[in-house]
Design a protein around this motif. Structure first.
Motif, PDB file in Angstrom:
ATOM      1  N   GLU A   1       0.834  -1.202   0.000  1.00 53.92           N
ATOM      2  CA  GLU A   1       0.000   0.000   0.000  1.00 53.92           C
ATOM      3  C   GLU A   1       0.867   1.250   0.000  1.00 53.92           C
ATOM      4  OE1 GLU A   1      -3.335   0.441  -0.338  1.00 53.92           O
ATOM      5  OE2 GLU A   1      -3.192  -1.692  -0.804  1.00 53.92           O
ATOM      6  N   GLN A   2       1.944   1.204   0.797  1.00 51.84           N
ATOM      7  CA  GLN A   2       2.835   2.354   0.862  1.00 51.84           C
ATOM      8  C   GLN A   2       3.461   2.627  -0.496  1.00 51.84           C
ATOM      9  OE1 GLN A   2       6.053   1.852   3.612  1.00 51.84           O
ATOM     10  NE2 GLN A   2       5.844   3.926   4.323  1.00 51.84           N
ATOM     11  N   TYR A   3       3.908   1.537  -1.153  1.00 55.42           N
ATOM     12  CA  TYR A   3       4.518   1.695  -2.465  1.00 55.42           C
ATOM     13  C   TYR A   3       3.508   2.263  -3.449  1.00 55.42           C
ATOM     14  CZ  TYR A   3       6.598   0.579  -6.927  1.00 55.42           C
ATOM     15  OH  TYR A   3       7.095   0.664  -8.198  1.00 55.42           O
ATOM     16  N   ARG A   4       2.289   1.727  -3.377  1.00 53.22           N
ATOM     17  CA  ARG A   4       1.232   2.151  -4.270  1.00 53.22           C
ATOM     18  C   ARG A   4       0.969   3.651  -4.118  1.00 53.22           C
ATOM     19  NH1 ARG A   4      -4.241   2.087  -4.358  1.00 53.22           N
ATOM     20  NH2 ARG A   4      -5.162   1.344  -6.297  1.00 53.22           N
ATOM     21  N   THR A   5       0.830   4.079  -2.843  1.00 52.24           N
ATOM     22  CA  THR A   5       0.563   5.490  -2.591  1.00 52.24           C
ATOM     23  C   THR A   5       1.687   6.350  -3.140  1.00 52.24           C
ATOM     24  OG1 THR A   5      -0.286   4.690  -0.487  1.00 52.24           O
ATOM     25  CG2 THR A   5      -0.199   7.075  -0.802  1.00 52.24           C
ATOM     26  N   GLU A   6       2.924   5.943  -2.849  1.00 46.31           N
ATOM     27  CA  GLU A   6       4.038   6.761  -3.303  1.00 46.31           C
ATOM     28  C   GLU A   6       4.072   6.834  -4.814  1.00 46.31           C
ATOM     29  OE1 GLU A   6       7.744   5.503  -1.661  1.00 46.31           O
ATOM     30  OE2 GLU A   6       6.943   5.526   0.373  1.00 46.31           O
ATOM     31  N   LYS A   7       3.827   5.692  -5.448  1.00 51.38           N
ATOM     32  CA  LYS A   7       3.951   5.673  -6.903  1.00 51.38           C
ATOM     33  C   LYS A   7       2.851   6.505  -7.541  1.00 51.38           C
ATOM     34  CE  LYS A   7       5.009   3.054 -10.800  1.00 51.38           C
ATOM     35  NZ  LYS A   7       4.724   1.980 -11.621  1.00 51.38           N
ATOM     36  N   LEU A   8       1.619   6.343  -7.050  1.00 55.41           N
ATOM     37  CA  LEU A   8       0.520   7.054  -7.678  1.00 55.41           C
ATOM     38  C   LEU A   8       0.605   8.548  -7.418  1.00 55.41           C
ATOM     39  CD1 LEU A   8      -2.395   4.560  -7.111  1.00 55.41           C
ATOM     40  CD2 LEU A   8      -1.106   5.001  -9.175  1.00 55.41           C
ATOM     41  N   SER A   9       1.067   8.945  -6.213  1.00 54.41           N
ATOM     42  CA  SER A   9       1.153  10.380  -5.969  1.00 54.41           C
ATOM     43  C   SER A   9       2.290  10.985  -6.756  1.00 54.41           C
ATOM     44  CB  SER A   9       1.316  10.679  -4.478  1.00 54.41           C
ATOM     45  OG  SER A   9       2.408   9.968  -3.977  1.00 54.41           O
ATOM     46  N   LYS A  10       3.291  10.176  -7.092  1.00 54.76           N
ATOM     47  CA  LYS A  10       4.365  10.707  -7.931  1.00 54.76           C
ATOM     48  C   LYS A  10       3.836  10.989  -9.322  1.00 54.76           C
ATOM     49  CE  LYS A  10       8.119   8.265  -8.590  1.00 54.76           C
ATOM     50  NZ  LYS A  10       9.025   8.340  -9.744  1.00 54.76           N
ATOM     51  N   GLU A  11       2.945  10.080  -9.809  1.00 51.94           N
ATOM     52  CA  GLU A  11       2.363  10.317 -11.122  1.00 51.94           C
ATOM     53  C   GLU A  11       1.496  11.554 -11.102  1.00 51.94           C
ATOM     54  OE1 GLU A  11       0.362   6.845 -12.409  1.00 51.94           O
ATOM     55  OE2 GLU A  11       2.211   5.670 -12.433  1.00 51.94           O
ATOM     56  N   GLY A  12       0.846  11.805  -9.959  1.00 48.05           N
ATOM     57  CA  GLY A  12       0.042  13.017  -9.822  1.00 48.05           C
ATOM     58  C   GLY A  12       0.905  14.259  -9.929  1.00 48.05           C
ATOM     59  N   GLU A  13       2.106  14.186  -9.369  1.00 47.11           N
ATOM     60  CA  GLU A  13       3.014  15.335  -9.446  1.00 47.11           C
ATOM     61  C   GLU A  13       3.367  15.643 -10.867  1.00 47.11           C
ATOM     62  OE1 GLU A  13       5.298  14.806  -5.324  1.00 47.11           O
ATOM     63  OE2 GLU A  13       6.553  14.920  -7.110  1.00 47.11           O
ATOM     64  N   ASP A  14       3.493  14.608 -11.675  1.00 46.44           N
ATOM     65  CA  ASP A  14       3.846  14.852 -13.076  1.00 46.44           C
ATOM     66  C   ASP A  14       2.765  15.663 -13.758  1.00 46.44           C
ATOM     67  OD1 ASP A  14       5.340  11.553 -13.461  1.00 46.44           O
ATOM     68  OD2 ASP A  14       6.161  13.479 -12.792  1.00 46.44           O
ATOM     69  N   GLU A  15       1.503  15.517 -13.285  1.00 49.07           N
ATOM     70  CA  GLU A  15       0.441  16.320 -13.890  1.00 49.07           C
ATOM     71  C   GLU A  15       0.625  17.787 -13.592  1.00 49.07           C
ATOM     72  OE1 GLU A  15      -2.841  12.794 -13.412  1.00 49.07           O
ATOM     73  OE2 GLU A  15      -3.137  14.687 -12.379  1.00 49.07           O
ATOM     74  N   ASP A  16       1.165  18.118 -12.407  1.00 47.67           N
ATOM     75  CA  ASP A  16       1.360  19.521 -12.064  1.00 47.67           C
ATOM     76  C   ASP A  16       2.275  20.205 -13.041  1.00 47.67           C
ATOM     77  OD1 ASP A  16       1.283  19.149  -8.438  1.00 47.67           O
ATOM     78  OD2 ASP A  16      -0.268  19.462  -9.952  1.00 47.67           O
TER      79      ASP A  16
END
Lengths: 335, 380
Positions: A294-309
C-alpha cells in the motif's frame, strides 16, 4: 447477555472459521516468496539447501581464477520449490542474490535489488488496475527478506546499514547472523546486542514480530516477544548428514567437535525455519500486502500526480509567449 | 697437527660471537596487519606475542567512525624480551580498510605509507650525520582473507598485487574455526590458484638449508601457505592442561594444535626461523628495488607517476570547472542584458504612448475650448 458467554460464542465461531480457512489452504496450497541477501561466502546457498532439505542451489562453481578479479553485478535468481510443511502444501519461491557486496565499489548493488522488488509490486499494481483480472495471477512479491550479517563480532558494517535502511521500507527484513559457529555463546550474545543497538540507532526498519495488544491472545504475544528477543537469528547451515546415536543429523564436523544444525542450543535455525514457514508466514504476507504494498502504491501514484502539475507550468509559458508576441506586434504597429 | 691447530684459533667460535653481538644489539621488527574489520587481526597480534599489545576496538566509538570513511594507519611500539634477546617491535594496524560500501582506492594510504618509509630511510641515509634512524620499514605484511570458502575477492586480488611488489606479503586465512577441514583444503587450493594466476608476489621463505631438519620444516611451512589461523588470548583447560583456545558448546578449538590450524607454523616462520630473513629481504631486496626505481626516475619531481597523473587530472578538472563557471556567468550576463533591453523598450513604448495620449488630450482640450467659444459667440 453476559459478556463471557458472548465472547465464548465469538471464540467458537472464530475457531470454526480458522479451521475452514486452514482446510482451504491445505487444498489450495500457499505461495510464499523469500529473498536472501548477503555477501559471498556467508553460507546463503547452503542455508537455502538446508531450509528446503534438498539441494536447490548447487555448490558454488567458482569458475576460473582469472574471473575472480572481475567486478560482477547482482544476479537475481528466483527458484520455486514445492514443499509440504505441517501438512500444508507450500510453494516456496526463493530468490538468491549472488554477487551482492562482492565488488570493490558496491554502490550499485542496492538499486539492483530494490528494482527487482519494486517490479514485483508494479506487476501487482498493473494487474489490479485491469478491467478483466486474472484470478490465477501469481503473487511474486517478496514477502520476507533474510539479510545475512557477517559474524565479525564487532557491529554492523556500512554495507549492512545502508542496505537495510534503503530496503526496509519495501520488504520485511529479517536480520540473520551467518556462520554462527564462529562465535561462542558469550561473543554471540554481545554481538546480537550490538547489532540490535545499531538497528535502533540508525532507525532501520525490520520485521520485529509486531503484535496487537487487543487482538492477539497472550500466547501469541509471548511467542512474538520470545522471537523478538532472539533477533538477529544465528544460523548454521549444512547439507552433510552424520549418524549419531542411531539418529541422522545435519551438522558440521570439526576436528574439535560437531555443530548440530537443528539443535537450538547451537543456533537458531530451527526456530527461524518454524517462524518463516509456519507460524509467521501468514503475518509476513499480510504485512507485505496491507502495509508495504500500500505504501509503495501510494508513493507511486502520488508521484504520477506530481507529473500532472508540471503541465500547468507549461501553460504559464504559453500565455507569456503570447503576450510577448502582442507586444512585438504593438510595437510594429506604432512605428 | 695443522688441522687441530686451525680449530684452536677460534674460527669456529665466530658464529657464537655473532650470536652475542646480535643478541646485545637486539632486533628491530616491524609487522603490519591488513584486512577487513572483524577478522581477528587485533586478537592475532595479541596471541602471537602473548601480551596485550593492542586494545580492542571500543564499540561505543563506532557511530563516530562510520561517518568519516577513512583508512587510518595506527602504529604501536613495544619492547619484547625473551632470554636476554631484545626485540623492538612495531605493529602497524589499518582500521577502516575494506569496511565501507565503496572501497575504491582504500589501499592507497597503505601503499603510500610503505613507500614513504623507504623514502624516509633513503633521505636519512644521504644525510651527513646518520645515526639512530627511526626505521619504520615494514618487514612483513600479513593480509587477512575472509574464510568464505570460495575464492579471493576482487579487493583482495587488487590489494595483494599492489603490496606484493613492495613488501614481504603473507596471506592468512582468518577465523579458521569457521571452516571445516575438507572445505579448508579446497579453499587453500583455490587461493593458491588465484595467487599464481594473477602473479601476486607472496613471500616464499628460502627452503634449502644446511640442516636436513630445517629443510623439511621449511618445506612443510611452504606447503601450508596460505596459513589458516585461529587466535585467542583466553586459556582453556584441555586434558588437564592449560592451553590457548576458544571454548564452544561443542568443543574447544586450540590455537597451538597443528590439526586445528597453522598458527604454530606461522609463528615459527615469523619469529623463530625466518625473522632474520624477513628483515634482511626487506632491507636488501625491497629497499634496493625502491631505490633503483627512485634513482632512475631522478630529475623529475619527487612523486610517483601515479600521483603525478592524479595531480595532472586534478589540474585539468580545475580548468574545466573554471571554463564552465565563465560560460555560466557569460550566459547570465547575456540574459540580464536581454531583459534590460526589453525593459527599456517597454519604458520607451510606455512613454511614447503617454505622449500620444497627452497630445490627443491637448487636442481634445483645444477643440473643447473652440466649441466653448463658438457657443458663447453664437449666444451673443
Amino acid at each position: 447477555m453476559p459478556p463471557s458467554s458472548k465472547s465464548a460464542d465469538g471464540l467458537a465461531r472464530t475457531a470454526m472459521l480458522a479451521t475452514t480457512i486452514r482446510r482451504k489452504n491445505i487444498k489450495k496450497g500457499l505461495a510464499f516468496s523469500v529473498m536472501i541477501v548477503g555477501s559471498t561466502g556467508l553460507g546463503k546457498s547452503t542455508f537455502i539447501n538446508t531450509l528446503c532439505e534438498s539441494p536447490v542451489f548447487p555448490k558454488k562453481d567458482c569458475g576460473s581464477p582469472e574471473k575472480a578479479a572481475l567486478e560482477k553485478t547482482v544476479a537475481i535468481t528466483p527458484v520455486t520449490v514445492e514443499m509440504e510443511e505441517d501438512g500444508i502444501k507450500l510453494s516456496l519461491t526463493i530468490v538468491d542474490t549472488p554477487g551482492f557486496g562482492d565488488n570493490i565499489n558496491n554502490e550499485g548493488n542496492f538499486l539492483d535489488i530494490l528494482h527487482y522488488i519494486e517490479r514485483q509490486y508494479d506487476d501487482i499494481l498493473a494487474e489490479e488496475s485491469r478491467i478483466k483480472r486474472n484470478p490465477k495471477f501469481y503473487d511474486n512479491r517478496v514477502h520476507a527478506l533474510l539479510y545475512f550479517i557477517a559474524p565479525t563480532g564487532h557491529s554492523l558494517r556500512e554495507l549492512d546499514i545502508e542496505f537495510m535502511r534503503r530496503l526496509g521500507a519495501r520488504a520485511n527484513i529479517i536480520p540473520v547472523i551467518a556462520k554462527a559457529d564462529s562465535m561462542n555463546p558469550t561473543e554471540l550474545a554481545a554481538f546480537k546486542r550490538r547489532v540490535m543497538e545499531d538497528i535502533a540507532y540508525y532507525k532501520i526498519p525490520i520485521y520485529n514480530f509486531p503484535y496487537d495488544d487487543e487482538e492477539d491472545d497472550d500466547e501469541t504475544i509471548e511467542e512474538n516477544n520470545e522471537l523478538r528477543a532472539l533477533l538477529p537469528f544465528s544460523v548454521v547451515g549444512s547439507e552433510d548428514e552424520v549418524v549419531l546415536n542411531g539418529r541422522r543429523m545435519r551438522c558440521r564436523q570439526y576436528p574439535w567437535g560437531l555443530v548440530e544444525v537443528d539443535n537450538s542450543r547451537h543456533c537458531d535455525f530451527s526456530k527461524l525455519r518454524y517462524m518463516l514457514l509456519s507460524s509467521h508466514l501468514q503475518d509476513l504476507k499480510e504485512i507485505t500486502h496491507d502495509f508495504l504494498y500500500e505504501q509503495y502504491r501510494t508513493e507511486k501514484l502520488s508521484k504520477e500526480g506530481e507529473d500532472e502539475d508540471d503541465e500547468l507550468v507549461d501553460e504559464d509559458d504559453r500565455t507569456e509567449h503570447r503576450r510577448q508576441q502582442e507586444l512585438a506586434g504593438a510595437e510594429v504597429a506604432a512605428q | 697437527m695443522p688441522a687441530a691447530a686451525a680449530s684452536t684459533i677460534g674460527i669456529a667460535n665466530l658464529p657464537n660471537q655473532r650470536h652475542r653481538i646480535v643478541s646485545r644489539k637486539g632486533a628491530n621488527f616491524t609487522i603490519m596487519v591488513l584486512g577487513e574489520s572483524g577478522l581477528g587481526k587485533t586478537t592475532f597480534v595479541n596471541t602471537l606475542f602473548t601480551t596485550l599489545l593492542r586494545d580492542y576496538k571500543r564499540p561505543e566509538h563506532r557511530f563516530q567512525k562510520q561517518l568519516e570513511r577513512t583508512v587510518q594507519i595506527d602504529v604501536v611500539r613495544a619492547e619484547i624480551e625473551e632470554k636476554g634477546f631484545n626485540v623492538r617491535l612495531t605493529v602497524i594496524d589499518t582500521p577502516g580498510f575494506g569496511d565501507y560500501v565503496n572501497n575504491q582506492d582504500c589501499w592507497v594510504p597503505v601503499v603510500e605509507f610503505l613507500d614513504e618509509q623507504h623514502q624516509n630511510y633513503m633521505a636519512h641515509e644521504q644525510r651527513a650525520q646518520r645515526q639512530e634512524k627511526d626505521d619504520l620499514r615494514v618487514h612483513v605484511c600479513l593480509y587477512f582473507i575472509q574464510p568464505t570458502g570460495h575464492t579471493l575477492k576482487p579487493l583482495d586480488i587488487e590489494v595483494m598485487k599492489q603490496l606484493g611488489s613492495r613488501v614481504n606479503l603473507i596471506p592468512i586465512i582468518a577465523k579458521a574455526d569457521t571452516i571445516t577441514p575438507g572445505d579448508l583444503a579446497i579453499f587453500k587450493d583455490r587461493v593458491r590458484d588465484c595467487i599464481s594466476t594473477h602473479n601476486i608476489a607472496v613471500y616464499s621463505p628460502p627452503v634449502q638449508s644446511d640442516d636436513e631438519e630445517n629443510t623439511r620444516r621449511n618445506q612443510s611451512i611452504l606447503s601450508a601457505m596460505p596459513f589458516s589461523v585461529i587466535s585467542s588470548e583466553n586459556d582453556v583447560v584441555v586434558n588437564g592442561e592449560k592451553v590457548r583456545g576458544r571454548q564452544y558448546l561443542w568443543g574447544i578449538a586450540e590455537v597451538e594444535n597443528e590439526a586445528h590450524c597453522d598458527f604454530k607454523k606461522l609463528r615459527n616462520l615469523l619469529i623463530r626461523t625466518h625473522m632474520h630473513d624477513l628483515i634482511v629481504s626487506t632491507e636488501e631486496a625491497h629497499y634496493e628495488n625502491f631505490r633503483m626505481e627512485k634513482m632512475s626516475a631522478e630529475g623529475r619531481s619527487d612523486d610517483d607517476p601515479a600521483m603525478r597523473a592524479r595531480r595532472g587530472l586534478e589540474g585539468k578538472m580545475k580548468e574545466e570547472e573554471e571554463a564552465l563557471r565563465k560560460r555560466f556567468t557569460e550566459q547570465v550576463r547575456m540574459e540580464e542584458n536581454r531583459f534590460r533591453q526589453w525593459e527599456q523598450r517597454l519604458i520607451a513604448e510606455r512613454d511614447r504612448l503617454n505622449r500620444d495620449l497627452e497630445a490627443q488630450h491637448k487636442q481634445v482640450k483645444t477643440l473643447e475650448e473652440e466649441l466653448d467659444e463658438l457657443t458663447v459667440s453664437r449666444r451673443k
